[in-house]
Design a protein around this motif. Structure first.
Motif, mmCIF file in Angstrom:
data_model
loop_
_atom_site.group_PDB
_atom_site.id
_atom_site.type_symbol
_atom_site.label_atom_id
_atom_site.label_comp_id
_atom_site.label_asym_id
_atom_site.label_seq_id
_atom_site.Cartn_x
_atom_site.Cartn_y
_atom_site.Cartn_z
ATOM 1 N N LYS A 20 0.828 -1.208 0.000
ATOM 2 C CA LYS A 20 0.000 0.000 0.000
ATOM 3 C C LYS A 20 0.860 1.255 0.000
ATOM 4 O O LYS A 20 0.577 2.218 -0.738
ATOM 5 C CB LYS A 20 -0.919 -0.003 1.226
ATOM 6 N N HIS A 21 1.927 1.241 0.794
ATOM 7 C CA HIS A 21 2.808 2.416 0.853
ATOM 8 C C HIS A 21 3.506 2.650 -0.484
ATOM 9 O O HIS A 21 3.660 3.796 -0.924
ATOM 10 C CB HIS A 21 3.846 2.235 1.961
ATOM 11 N N LEU A 22 3.929 1.572 -1.118
ATOM 12 C CA LEU A 22 4.582 1.715 -2.414
ATOM 13 C C LEU A 22 3.625 2.299 -3.436
ATOM 14 O O LEU A 22 3.990 3.213 -4.202
ATOM 15 C CB LEU A 22 5.104 0.352 -2.892
ATOM 16 N N ILE A 23 2.398 1.825 -3.464
ATOM 17 C CA ILE A 23 1.407 2.364 -4.395
ATOM 18 C C ILE A 23 1.174 3.849 -4.128
ATOM 19 O O ILE A 23 1.102 4.661 -5.063
ATOM 20 C CB ILE A 23 0.088 1.570 -4.290
ATOM 21 N N GLU A 24 1.064 4.220 -2.855
ATOM 22 C CA GLU A 24 0.853 5.630 -2.517
ATOM 23 C C GLU A 24 2.051 6.478 -2.939
ATOM 24 O O GLU A 24 1.883 7.606 -3.433
ATOM 25 C CB GLU A 24 0.599 5.780 -1.016
ATOM 26 N N ASP A 25 3.254 5.968 -2.764
ATOM 27 C CA ASP A 25 4.450 6.696 -3.203
ATOM 28 C C ASP A 25 4.450 6.894 -4.712
ATOM 29 O O ASP A 25 4.811 7.974 -5.218
ATOM 30 C CB ASP A 25 5.714 5.940 -2.792
ATOM 31 N N LEU A 26 4.035 5.878 -5.433
ATOM 32 C CA LEU A 26 4.002 5.968 -6.889
ATOM 33 C C LEU A 26 2.898 6.925 -7.356
ATOM 34 O O LEU A 26 3.095 7.708 -8.303
ATOM 35 C CB LEU A 26 3.795 4.579 -7.493
ATOM 36 N N ALA A 83 1.868 9.486 -5.697
ATOM 37 C CA ALA A 83 2.373 10.832 -5.402
ATOM 38 C C ALA A 83 3.330 11.291 -6.491
ATOM 39 O O ALA A 83 3.343 12.476 -6.869
ATOM 40 C CB ALA A 83 3.068 10.834 -4.037
ATOM 41 N N GLU A 84 4.116 10.364 -7.017
ATOM 42 C CA GLU A 84 5.046 10.718 -8.091
ATOM 43 C C GLU A 84 4.295 11.065 -9.367
ATOM 44 O O GLU A 84 4.699 11.974 -10.111
ATOM 45 C CB GLU A 84 6.013 9.557 -8.338
ATOM 46 N N VAL A 85 3.183 10.394 -9.626
ATOM 47 C CA VAL A 85 2.358 10.712 -10.792
ATOM 48 C C VAL A 85 1.786 12.135 -10.642
ATOM 49 O O VAL A 85 1.811 12.925 -11.593
ATOM 50 C CB VAL A 85 1.207 9.694 -10.949
ATOM 51 N N ARG A 86 1.303 12.452 -9.447
ATOM 52 C CA ARG A 86 0.750 13.798 -9.221
ATOM 53 C C ARG A 86 1.830 14.867 -9.357
ATOM 54 O O ARG A 86 1.593 15.929 -9.943
ATOM 55 C CB ARG A 86 0.106 13.879 -7.830
ATOM 56 N N LYS A 87 3.000 14.578 -8.841
ATOM 57 C CA LYS A 87 4.120 15.507 -8.925
ATOM 58 C C LYS A 87 4.499 15.740 -10.394
ATOM 59 O O LYS A 87 4.746 16.877 -10.813
ATOM 60 C CB LYS A 87 5.313 14.927 -8.169
#
Length: 325
Positions: free
Chosen positions: A309-315, A317-321
């Motif tokens: 779940k954390h990895l998906i959230e990190d990814l 966030a990178e898409v939004r960035k």
């Protein structure tokens, strides 16, 4: 930015009598192709040298011969004036049988790699260049520039690595140099790409059914697509952690930016294969050790579903960035 050139690898090989070649854990076509391609090149062009390949192919690509050497059966005197070579890998936690390196068995160490990573091993010689589509392309480039003879076996092994790591020549690192190398692989032998392409194209029915299941059940979460190949799913389709690993089943669907295949491992960890069509993700994967790789093709290790779940959230966030820039 590249570290050194092909000439440093050639120099290292020429200066040592005994060569030991290693590949990375969870082998793929590139690490195996570059490993065995380099062995064949050295044996053909420097017949007085002793060359050993260490590891295993994990049951993949059975249409080629993978005759690995056993470390304990190697004559002890061959560790004198020896060169340990790591292809398509870098740090010790990514190298199969790294203990043989860490135990200081070799006189010097050489790394040939297209991953932009600072390793934890003190290599005496390094040729790192992330502009290559595959480590096997680097190996074949050495042969081309050094004008080494290329046998049919050499061509088959190195082509396997180039083909698989370039996604059949569709990824962005494929360039004119890649096709110059491919042309050189055909010189002076009876090599045909068909002899590798056809067995690569044969599809196992179990994998086809698995692919269909993934396409019907993946999750689309903030332009990050993901699927979990749990042990239950693997059993359902008669697959294991090595055969249920085709992350690109989900490649470039709709407006997705990143896709992830989570695969349960026998040791209880969860392997994450992560791909992108433009957004850099290797720095994120490095947080989930052992992890990392190319800017748009990396891997990570999750200890549990919370890490997933954390990895998906990190990814996400990178898409939004990326969307803001």
């Amino acid at each position: 930015m590249a570290k050194n050139t092909w000439e440093i690898a050639k120099k290292a090989i020429e200066e040592h009598e005994n060569i030991f070649i290693f590949h990375h854990i969870r082998p793929d076509g590139d690490c195996l192709g570059s490993q065995f391609g380099l062995r064949e090149l050295i044996k053909t062009n420097y017949p007085d040298k002793n060359v050993y390949v260490l590891g295993d192919n994990g049951g993949i690509f059975p249409f080629l011969v993978w005759d690995f050497d056993k470390f304990d059966e190697i004559p002890k005197e061959h560790f004198n004036n020896s060169l340990g070579v790591v292809v398509d890998a870098n740090s010790s936690n990514r190298i199969q049988f790294a203990k043989y390196i860490l135990d200081g068995n070799f006189t010097h160490m050489l790394r040939i790699d297209h991953h932009p990573v600072d390793p934890d091993i003190n290599y005496d010689y390094t040729w790192e260049d992330a502009t290559y589509a595959a480590a096997a392309e680097q190996v074949a480039y050495i042969a081309m520039k050094a004008k080494w003879k290329v046998t049919e076996k050499t061509a088959e092994y190195t082509y396997l690595g180039i083909n698989t790591d370039s996604g059949r020549f569709q990824y962005e690192y494929v360039q004119q140099r890649t096709f110059d190398v491919m042309s050189y692989l055909h010189e002076g032998n009876n090599f045909r790409v068909w002899d590798v392409n056809f067995p690569l194209s044969v599809r196992d029915e179990k994998k086809v059914r698995f692919s269909a299941y993934v396409l019907l059940n993946y999750v689309n979460d903030g332009q990050v697509l993901w699927f979990h190949a749990s042990k239950k799913v693997q059993k359902k389709f008669g697959l294991d952690e090595n055969s249920a690993n085709d992350v690109n089943i989900m490649a470039n669907i709709g407006d997705c930016k990143i896709w992830v295949l989570f695969i349960d491992q026998p040791d209880g960890t969860i392997r994450a294969r992560v791909r992108s069509n433009g957004i850099w993700i290797n720095h994120i994967c490095e947080k989930y050790a052992p992890g990392g790789g190319h800017e748009v093709a990396s891997g990570a290790t999750c200890q549990n579903k919370r890490d997933m779940k954390h990895l998906i959230e990190d990814l996400k966030a990178e898409v939004r960035k990326h969307a803001k820039n």
